[in-house]
Write an enzyme that holds these catalytic residues in place. Sequence first.
Site, PDB file in Angstrom:
ATOM      1  N   VAL A  84       0.820  -1.229   0.000  1.00 26.12           N
ATOM      2  CA  VAL A  84       0.000   0.000   0.000  1.00 26.12           C
ATOM      3  C   VAL A  84       0.843   1.263   0.000  1.00 26.12           C
ATOM      4  CG1 VAL A  84      -0.260   0.278   2.510  1.00 26.12           C
ATOM      5  CG2 VAL A  84      -2.134   0.970   0.981  1.00 26.12           C
ATOM      6  N   GLY A 111       6.082   1.603   3.639  1.00 17.91           N
ATOM      7  CA  GLY A 111       7.531   1.804   3.629  1.00 17.91           C
ATOM      8  C   GLY A 111       7.933   3.078   2.899  1.00 17.91           C
ATOM      9  N   ARG A 124      14.825  -9.038   1.263  1.00 16.02           N
ATOM     10  CA  ARG A 124      14.664  -8.708  -0.151  1.00 16.02           C
ATOM     11  C   ARG A 124      16.000  -8.167  -0.671  1.00 16.02           C
ATOM     12  NH1 ARG A 124       9.148  -5.488   1.231  1.00 16.02           N
ATOM     13  NH2 ARG A 124       7.750  -7.299   1.328  1.00 16.02           N
ATOM     14  N   ARG A 169       6.293  -3.809  -7.591  1.00 19.42           N
ATOM     15  CA  ARG A 169       7.450  -3.780  -6.688  1.00 19.42           C
ATOM     16  C   ARG A 169       8.368  -4.954  -7.003  1.00 19.42           C
ATOM     17  NH1 ARG A 169       6.207  -3.766  -0.386  1.00 19.42           N
ATOM     18  NH2 ARG A 169       5.942  -6.026  -0.724  1.00 19.42           N
ATOM     19  N   ARG A 213      -0.643 -12.540  -0.108  1.00 15.60           N
ATOM     20  CA  ARG A 213      -0.728 -11.199   0.460  1.00 15.60           C
ATOM     21  C   ARG A 213      -2.019 -10.485   0.039  1.00 15.60           C
ATOM     22  NH1 ARG A 213       4.711  -8.752   2.025  1.00 15.60           N
ATOM     23  NH2 ARG A 213       5.799 -10.576   2.863  1.00 15.60           N
TER      24      ARG A 213
HETATM   25  N1  LIG Z   1       2.951  -7.488  14.146  1.00 21.47           N
HETATM   26  C1  LIG Z   1       4.019  -7.074  13.444  1.00 21.47           C
HETATM   27  N2  LIG Z   1       3.929  -6.909  12.102  1.00 21.47           N
HETATM   28  C2  LIG Z   1       5.045  -6.489  11.446  1.00 21.47           C
HETATM   29  C3  LIG Z   1       6.261  -6.224  12.112  1.00 21.47           C
HETATM   30  N3  LIG Z   1       7.172  -5.808  11.164  1.00 21.47           N
HETATM   31  C4  LIG Z   1       6.514  -5.799   9.966  1.00 21.47           C
HETATM   32  N4  LIG Z   1       5.237  -6.226  10.143  1.00 21.47           N
HETATM   33  C5  LIG Z   1       4.165  -6.335   9.164  1.00 21.47           C
HETATM   34  O1  LIG Z   1       4.321  -7.522   8.434  1.00 21.47           O
HETATM   35  C6  LIG Z   1       3.719  -7.350   7.160  1.00 21.47           C
HETATM   36  C7  LIG Z   1       4.684  -7.825   6.102  1.00 21.47           C
HETATM   37  O2  LIG Z   1       5.819  -6.977   6.126  1.00 21.47           O
HETATM   38  P1  LIG Z   1       6.841  -7.118   4.903  1.00 21.47           P
HETATM   39  O3  LIG Z   1       7.143  -8.551   4.708  1.00 21.47           O
HETATM   40  O4  LIG Z   1       7.984  -6.164   5.130  1.00 21.47           O
HETATM   41  O5  LIG Z   1       5.955  -6.706   3.652  1.00 21.47           O
HETATM   42  P2  LIG Z   1       5.291  -5.327   3.212  1.00 21.47           P
HETATM   43  O6  LIG Z   1       4.031  -5.121   3.978  1.00 21.47           O
HETATM   44  O7  LIG Z   1       5.006  -5.581   1.770  1.00 21.47           O
HETATM   45  O8  LIG Z   1       6.282  -4.236   3.450  1.00 21.47           O
HETATM   46  C8  LIG Z   1       3.406  -5.855   7.036  1.00 21.47           C
HETATM   47  O9  LIG Z   1       2.022  -5.658   7.271  1.00 21.47           O
HETATM   48  C9  LIG Z   1       4.190  -5.222   8.160  1.00 21.47           C
HETATM   49  O10 LIG Z   1       3.537  -4.061   8.694  1.00 21.47           O
HETATM   50  C10 LIG Z   1       6.314  -6.417  13.532  1.00 21.47           C
HETATM   51  O11 LIG Z   1       7.327  -6.209  14.209  1.00 21.47           O
HETATM   52  N5  LIG Z   1       5.183  -6.847  14.140  1.00 21.47           N
HETATM   53  N1  LIG Z   2       0.918   6.639  -3.959  1.00 20.41           N
HETATM   54  C1  LIG Z   2       1.569   5.730  -4.710  1.00 20.41           C
HETATM   55  N2  LIG Z   2       1.303   5.644  -6.028  1.00 20.41           N
HETATM   56  C2  LIG Z   2       1.939   4.723  -6.778  1.00 20.41           C
HETATM   57  N3  LIG Z   2       2.866   3.844  -6.326  1.00 20.41           N
HETATM   58  C3  LIG Z   2       3.150   3.885  -5.005  1.00 20.41           C
HETATM   59  C4  LIG Z   2       2.524   4.811  -4.131  1.00 20.41           C
HETATM   60  N4  LIG Z   2       3.027   4.590  -2.849  1.00 20.41           N
HETATM   61  C5  LIG Z   2       3.910   3.567  -2.951  1.00 20.41           C
HETATM   62  N5  LIG Z   2       4.002   3.152  -4.230  1.00 20.41           N
HETATM   63  C6  LIG Z   2       4.820   2.053  -4.760  1.00 20.41           C
HETATM   64  O1  LIG Z   2       4.138   0.849  -4.385  1.00 20.41           O
HETATM   65  C7  LIG Z   2       5.080  -0.188  -4.054  1.00 20.41           C
HETATM   66  C8  LIG Z   2       4.803  -0.644  -2.612  1.00 20.41           C
HETATM   67  O2  LIG Z   2       5.183   0.408  -1.731  1.00 20.41           O
HETATM   68  P1  LIG Z   2       5.806   0.024  -0.297  1.00 20.41           P
HETATM   69  O3  LIG Z   2       6.153   1.299   0.363  1.00 20.41           O
HETATM   70  O4  LIG Z   2       6.840  -1.016  -0.453  1.00 20.41           O
HETATM   71  O5  LIG Z   2       4.502  -0.631   0.393  1.00 20.41           O
HETATM   72  P2  LIG Z   2       4.418  -1.393   1.817  1.00 20.41           P
HETATM   73  O6  LIG Z   2       5.614  -0.974   2.615  1.00 20.41           O
HETATM   74  O7  LIG Z   2       3.119  -0.918   2.389  1.00 20.41           O
HETATM   75  O8  LIG Z   2       4.419  -2.851   1.506  1.00 20.41           O
HETATM   76  C9  LIG Z   2       6.448   0.427  -4.210  1.00 20.41           C
HETATM   77  O9  LIG Z   2       6.964   0.060  -5.501  1.00 20.41           O
HETATM   78  C10 LIG Z   2       6.200   1.930  -4.159  1.00 20.41           C
HETATM   79  O10 LIG Z   2       7.150   2.667  -4.911  1.00 20.41           O
END
Ligand SMILES: Nc1nc2c(ncn2[C@@H]2O[C@H](COP(=O)(O)OP(=O)(O)O)[C@@H](O)[C@H]2O)c(=O)[nH]1
Ligand SMILES: Nc1ncnc2c1ncn2[C@@H]1O[C@H](COP(=O)(O)OP(=O)(O)O)[C@@H](O)[C@H]1O
Length: 401
Positions: free
Chosen positions: A146, A149, A175, A268, A279
């Site tokens: 969403v 990050g 990653r 991404r 997911r």
């Molecule tokens: N409960 C919990 N969730 C976490 C933590 N760190 C990351 N997450 C969540 O785990 C999910 C997956 O994180 P990640 O694998 O980095 O994927 P992303 O959501 O695509 O950035 C996301 O919803 C994060 O917010 C943590 O320390 N505790």
């Molecule tokens: N407002 C936006 N419009 C289009 N692309 C976005 C936007 N915000 C984030 N992105 C892109 O979407 C992908 C997921 O963002 P990311 O920050 O990794 O999401 P999350 O941390 O919630 O998993 C990345 O490639 C990022 O550059």
Amino acid sequence: MGEEAPEFLGNIDKNSILGYDSESQGYSSSIAIGDKIYVLGRSDDDANSSFSLKVFDKLGGKWSNPTVLGTKPTLSKGHSAVLINKNQILVLKSDSSPDECFWFLEVDTPFVKKQRELVGREVVAWSKGITGDAPKPIVISGPSGVGKGTLIAKLMKEYPTTFGFSVSHTTRAPREKEVNGVHYHFTERSIMEKDIRDGEFLETAAVHGNLYGTSIEAVEAVTNGGKRCILDIDVQGARSVRASSLEAIFIFICPPSFDELEKRLRSRGTETEEQVQKRLRNAKAELDQGTSPGLFDHILVNDDLETCYENLKKLLALDECTDVTYQPARENFKVPVCHSVTKEDHKVLIHCGNNGLEAETAITFVLDLTLLKGGAPGRTRGLHISAGGPLTESVNGMGQV
Ligand SMILES: Nc1nc2c(ncn2[C@@H]2O[C@H](COP(=O)(O)OP(=O)(O)O)[C@@H](O)[C@H]2O)c(=O)[nH]1
Ligand SMILES: Nc1ncnc2c1ncn2[C@@H]1O[C@H](COP(=O)(O)OP(=O)(O)O)[C@@H](O)[C@H]1O
């Protein structure tokens, strides 16, 4: 019958707040709460510069060394301890500045009870007391892809000394561009499960088939650096933090549409097709929970990135302020060697002075506890200290609780 209470306890009134223990050449204090006596003293291990803590269970007649959570106060010239309520002991480090002086030892708060269940043994938790009101940590949640990050990275870039990121532990593989210790602490599951059993985590959750968790150390590392802590955690983690004493601001990020979420997750390029599908399936439940009332304080739609970022800054009241490092209010005085402390209602009177018994040289500080909030695993905020007038009468050094 169990072990006898040690000699030095004998000449200290069980409710006393201060006593001298000749064995450890330093101050020790003993506080009785219910059927237990908490004895705080100098650690036997010279290398260990923090307090030692033993618990004497009067019913079983047994001593135990509890699991101690949170950042531990370093030793000082001496200390005083006073019972604040049935869950908290206030420990004052003598001859310390206000932002180093006040520490709360929590023995039966909801957080301690939960950790005790987890580890299956006696647990206590330290929480550093800070005067004034530190800014609350920020929890940011939302479905994978969403933009959590991306938004956090923008905040950290624009306000590098204001914000600090809580580096989570995860069993997920790194990653391509992720750095261990920066983006995550990438950890073996068996090690993480042991650390969870040892009570080192504020919260953990199984997310998308991997284990994630926020260690107490991860949050403390940011707050110790005087920064405002940002946690990127899932909705389960947000629920756990909401139930803890770590008062935070909870923000849920939504996509403009489910199709856009899928497009971003795919663009991404960090997950396999199977992981993308998993997911996206989980995203539906996360969006339901994230937008349901009562869990998150704010919901932001991340459609246009810059617009969402400006809305986030407004929400955090950043739009008019520059990058600041939070420093607790540093009163310009040191709390000298405490002679004794006494508690009256919501106030703690700290009697200080060179030897304490000459009223004309002694002064009293008044610590107001009325606005206390937070607590382990975070800071205890809202302390207010004022320098009171000279001590009107000598205090016998063994003030009563
Ligand atoms: N409960 C919990 N969730 C976490 C933590 N760190 C990351 N997450 C969540 O785990 C999910 C997956 O994180 P990640 O694998 O980095 O994927 P992303 O959501 O695509 O950035 C996301 O919803 C994060 O917010 C943590 O320390 N505790
Ligand atoms: N407002 C936006 N419009 C289009 N692309 C976005 C936007 N915000 C984030 N992105 C892109 O979407 C992908 C997921 O963002 P990311 O920050 O990794 O999401 P999350 O941390 O919630 O998993 C990345 O490639 C990022 O550059």
